[in-house]
Scaffold this motif. Structure first.
Motif, PDB file in Angstrom:
ATOM      1  N   THR A 179      -7.785  -1.623  -1.216  1.00 48.94           N
ATOM      2  CA  THR A 179      -6.779  -1.425  -0.832  1.00 48.94           C
ATOM      3  C   THR A 179      -5.531  -2.256  -1.415  1.00 48.94           C
ATOM      4  N   ASP A 205      -9.203   3.256   5.649  1.00 47.39           N
ATOM      5  CA  ASP A 205      -9.520   2.501   4.541  1.00 47.39           C
ATOM      6  C   ASP A 205     -10.908   1.435   4.643  1.00 47.39           C
ATOM      7  N   ARG A 226       2.126  -8.253  -1.953  1.00 49.31           N
ATOM      8  CA  ARG A 226       0.787  -8.021  -1.196  1.00 49.31           C
ATOM      9  C   ARG A 226      -0.146  -9.012  -2.002  1.00 49.31           C
ATOM     10  N   ASP A 275      -2.796   1.892  -0.978  1.00 47.73           N
ATOM     11  CA  ASP A 275      -2.888   1.594   0.672  1.00 47.73           C
ATOM     12  C   ASP A 275      -3.666   3.203   2.038  1.00 47.73           C
ATOM     13  N   GLN A 276      -4.320   3.392   2.496  1.00 47.27           N
ATOM     14  CA  GLN A 276      -4.390   4.283   2.784  1.00 47.27           C
ATOM     15  C   GLN A 276      -5.183   5.475   2.050  1.00 47.27           C
ATOM     16  N   GLY A 330      -2.040  -2.596  -0.300  1.00 45.51           N
ATOM     17  CA  GLY A 330      -1.101  -2.377   0.809  1.00 45.51           C
ATOM     18  C   GLY A 330       0.065  -1.502   0.031  1.00 45.51           C
ATOM     19  N   SER A 357       2.635  -0.957   3.812  1.00 45.24           N
ATOM     20  CA  SER A 357       2.904  -1.536   5.130  1.00 45.24           C
ATOM     21  C   SER A 357       4.418  -1.499   5.227  1.00 45.24           C
TER      22      SER A 357
END
Length: 191
Positions: free
Chosen positions: A7, A93, A28, A53-54, A9, A12
């Motif tokens: 993933t 993740d 990232r 991400d997620q 990021g 964040s």
């Protein structure tokens, strides 16, 4: 060393206007490249799969495609061991990566298979029956580890000041990751 980043990021700091998703993803990735350079003295390689991400793949077809990519890398790069996050880690993740990695390990007899807890270090869940917990004293490598942790400026500093919901690791957790032994979980089938 070859690292496959599942993933990107981007979540964040989800509310930052200074670092919208595309800029945060680039930051990232640059942080990851720098940490890899420090830990491997420039010999490591990162392959980025780019899932959000997620948003690691949930659909079986998507997971199978990632599994097949990893199997291809293992076969063409003569990989002998696979390291992944722990299947009980609280981050979704991390659990997804572990599930895919388990499929990969099961498809390649003789491949070493190791998992490590990230946020799972702080929960009560335990390894399953048949798993063995190994502790690796990283003290001799503490300066390299500190430099690699510091490379993640978006996660360790107030580099992104405009998102009060953004993730910045607190001093206690940072000290834990720096000073505690590395934890790895192996099982009798792939160790």
């Amino acid at each position: 060393m070859l690292v496959v980043a599942l993933t990107d990021g981007r979540l964040s700091h989800p509310h930052s206007r200074l670092f919208p998703a595309d800029r945060l993803i680039a930051l990232r990735q640059a942080e990851q490249v720098e940490a890899m350079r420090l830990l491997t003295r420039g010999t490591g390689e990162i392959i980025t799969l780019g899932f959000p991400d997620q948003g690691a793949p949930e659909a079986q077809a998507d997971r199978a495609a990632v599994r097949d990519q990893l199997l291809h890398l293992i076969d063409t790069r003569n990989v002998t061991a696979l390291w992944t996050t722990w299947e009980h880690d609280p981050h979704p993740d991390h659990r997804c990566a572990a599930a895919i990695a388990r499929q990969v390990a099961d498809a390649r007899a003789g491949l070493g298979f190791w998992r490590y807890p990230v946020w799972g270090r702080f929960i009560e869940d335990a390894p399953r029956a048949g798993d063995v917990l190994y502790r690796f004293d990283g003290a001799p490598f503490r300066s390299e580890k500190r430099a690699a942790i510091d490379a993640y400026r978006s996660q360790m500093t107030d580099l992104i000041p405009d998102d009060p919901d953004g993730f910045v690791m607190d001093a206690r957790a940072r000290r834990h990751f720096l000073e505690s032994p590395e934890l790895f979980i192996g099982d009798g089938n792939h160790v």
